[in-house]
Write an enzyme that holds these catalytic residues in place. Structure first.
Site, PDB file in Angstrom:
ATOM      1  N   SER A   8      46.489  41.927  40.796  1.00 46.73           N
ATOM      2  CA  SER A   8      46.662  42.017  42.250  1.00 46.73           C
ATOM      3  C   SER A   8      45.635  41.115  42.905  1.00 46.73           C
ATOM      4  CB  SER A   8      46.475  43.459  42.743  1.00 46.73           C
ATOM      5  OG  SER A   8      45.120  43.854  42.671  1.00 46.73           O
ATOM      6  N   CYS A   9      46.004  40.565  44.055  1.00 42.36           N
ATOM      7  CA  CYS A   9      45.083  39.737  44.827  1.00 42.36           C
ATOM      8  C   CYS A   9      45.135  40.186  46.284  1.00 42.36           C
ATOM      9  CB  CYS A   9      45.446  38.255  44.704  1.00 42.36           C
ATOM     10  SG  CYS A   9      47.023  37.803  45.465  1.00 42.36           S
ATOM     11  N   PRO A  10      44.199  39.753  47.114  1.00 42.25           N
ATOM     12  CA  PRO A  10      44.145  40.248  48.484  1.00 42.25           C
ATOM     13  C   PRO A  10      45.433  40.088  49.275  1.00 42.25           C
ATOM     14  CG  PRO A  10      42.096  39.166  47.959  1.00 42.25           C
ATOM     15  CD  PRO A  10      43.012  38.943  46.783  1.00 42.25           C
ATOM     16  N   GLY A  12      48.449  39.419  47.779  1.00 41.04           N
ATOM     17  CA  GLY A  12      49.569  39.887  46.967  1.00 41.04           C
ATOM     18  C   GLY A  12      50.653  38.853  46.783  1.00 41.04           C
ATOM     19  N   THR A  16      48.424  36.822  42.355  1.00 39.51           N
ATOM     20  CA  THR A  16      48.913  37.989  41.617  1.00 39.51           C
ATOM     21  C   THR A  16      49.838  37.569  40.480  1.00 39.51           C
ATOM     22  OG1 THR A  16      48.760  39.383  43.580  1.00 39.51           O
ATOM     23  CG2 THR A  16      50.218  40.142  41.824  1.00 39.51           C
TER      24      THR A  16
END
Length: 514
Positions: A8-10, A12, A16
């Protein structure tokens, strides 16, 4: 070995899925089996419980809190950030293998297929306060972006139809037909004034639907900052605080403050030690009642006035920009958009532009010009590497050349992350080259006065951009400048093209992960 992972990344979006593909490919190359659950903007499909039970270890390639951690209890866990997985997936796999072997040697890891036990096998990585604050803020931004994209594009389409439906001044006329914030007036207009065959009616309707979506911008930002801090108990005080911030004129800056206030307040109250009889009503009565009351009062009396003054000052400053000051702002925003390609600085510039759109009445308004500069600059890095790989293919590995082909579409769609594999593999040469082209494009867009109300879409929303040919000219010039800089930096201190290609083959690359 068998591994399950969560990425997951900030925002998304790009990181990700790039991390997921990189881990799967690196695992396969090392002879291991990796299954990844992506917790992105498009939602997630949970891992099959059978896969989790069979797994030897777990990998968290996440910048946000992993959802459903309890599923992995008792498994050796390797906890890294999403960028680590994108940049060095083989290293992450090796780290995960070492964690499993260490747990087996210590006798703490259950055999594959055995029921997990509630034991913390491997400690999570230490995350600093600054990183946590960034996580909370970017969680809010990730949930806010869909409201911005939907609302902004619908407003822009409404204006576009209005320019055809009204012979002159359509952008002004569309706002005068009915007040969409007055429910009774709007319902009466729908009943008596709306016509399915009227372009004016459709322009007004789409414009106000977009404005309604935009109205959730600050509440969503605030609510999901609070959610990132306190989980579900934070949503209500964050949402109400964000709504109040918008109502009193505190804008998105006030929404950020209310998000943190509501989140930490809800987290504190949820940790109170209360009698068993009260625990059942804590999440549905006590936490929302107290947190909403405190956040609402503080927003109205303490947070609102100074934030309103700051927000008004920022809006006034934007409106006053002209000439060299406007160009300088475009250059600065271009540099920010191209520095970390979807990271914090990039998102600060993007949020600055998108939140200003709420005050833009037409594409000639200052916030619309800022949005055009930000979007054009953000398109430059992937387009520059695409052009560079096409013009000088000998400078690149086969994987990089293939990634360069896909970067055309990513760049045209305003997905800056398309250039991340190249920046990750060679940051000292790539990032300055991207920033140079982004600064040129941002400055030119502001100088040309091109504006847009659509917050995303890239080349596909060109019809919604004023002075589209000048916008394209700025984009082309910045892309060419950046591509020339990329090729020059690749050759700097090197020999022939063949020697550079040999160096590229031996250099670790994650380009295929794109």
């Amino acid at each position: 070995m068998k591994f399950v992972a969560v990425s997951s990344c900030p925002t998304g979006i790009a990181h990700t899925y790039m991390a997921a593909e990189a881990l799967e490919q690196a695992g396969k190359a090392a002879g291991h089996e990796v299954h990844v659950e992506t917790q992105g903007a498009a939602g997630s499909v949970p891992l099959d419980p059978a896969l989790i039970a069979e797994a030897d270890g777990v990998i968290y390639a996440a910048d946000l809190d992993v959802q459903g951690k309890e599923r992995f209890a008792g498994k050796p866990i390797t906890d890294v950030g999403v960028k680590k997985a994108v940049h060095d997936a083989p290293g992450v796999i090796a780290q995960a293998v070492a964690a499993v072997e260490a747990a087996r040697a210590a006798g703490t890891a259950p055999a594959a297929g055995a029921a997990p036990v509630p034991v913390a096998v491997t400690p999570a990585r230490t995350v600093g306060v600054g990183h946590r604050i960034r996580q909370y803020l970017m969680t809010g931004v990730s949930y806010m972006i869909p409201f911005v994209a939907a609302g902004g594009i619908l407003i822009a389409i409404g204006f576009l139809i209005a320019t055809v439906a009204w012979p002159s001044n359509g952008a002004i006329e569309v706002t005068k037909v009915v007040d969409g914030t007055n429910g009774a007036a709007f319902a009466k207009w729908i009943a008596d004034g709306f016509s399915f065959t009227s372009g004016q009616s459709w322009a007004v309707l789409l414009f106000w639907i977009g404005k309604w979506a935009f109205a959730f911008l600050v509440p969503a930002l605030s609510a999901y900052i609070a959610y990132g801090i306190a989980d579900r108990p934070g949503i209500v005080p964050g949402m109400v605080g964000g709504f109040a911030a918008g109502l009193v004129g505190a804008g998105f800056l006030g929404g950020i403050v209310t998000g943190f206030l509501g989140g930490f307040l809800a987290l504190w109250i949820s940790r109170w030690k209360v009698p068993k009889g009260v625990r059942g009503v804590m999440p549905v009565v006590v936490i929302p009642l107290l947190s909403v009351a405190v956040v609402g009062v503080l927003t109205a009396l303490v947070i609102g006035p100074p934030m309103k003054a700051l927000n008004d000052g920022l809006s006034s400053w934007l409106s006053s920009l002209s000439g060299g000051s406007a160009v300088l702002l475009g250059v600065i925003l271009g540099l920010m958009m191209c520095f970390d390609l979807g990271g914090p600085l990039n998102k600060v510039a993007y949020v600055f532009a998108t939140t200003g759109l709420a005050n833009a009445a037409s594409t000639s308004a200052a916030p619309a010009k800022v949005m055009a500069a930000v979007m054009a600059a953000g398109m430059v890095p992937p387009l520059a590497v695409a052009l560079a790989t096409a013009v000088r293919p000998a400078l690149w590995t086969e994987n990089e050349r293939e990634s360069g082909k896909s970067a055309w579409l990513l760049g045209l769609s305003f997905i800056s992350e398309g250039a991340i594999p190249f920046a990750a593999a060679d940051p000292l040469r790539m990032i300055p080259s991207f920033m140079l082209g982004g600064a040129v494009t941002g400055g030119l867009v502001m100088a040309f006065g091109s504006g847009q109300l659509a917050p995303h879409g890239g080349i596909w929303v060109l019809a919604l951009i004023s002075k589209p040919l000048l916008f394209l000219l700025a984009l082309v010039v910045g892309t060419v400048v950046s591509a020339l800089a990329v090729m020059a930096m690749k050759r700097l201190g090197q020999g022939s093209d063949a020697e550079i290609a040999d160096e590229a083959v031996t250099r670790p690359t994650v380009a295929r992960a794109a």
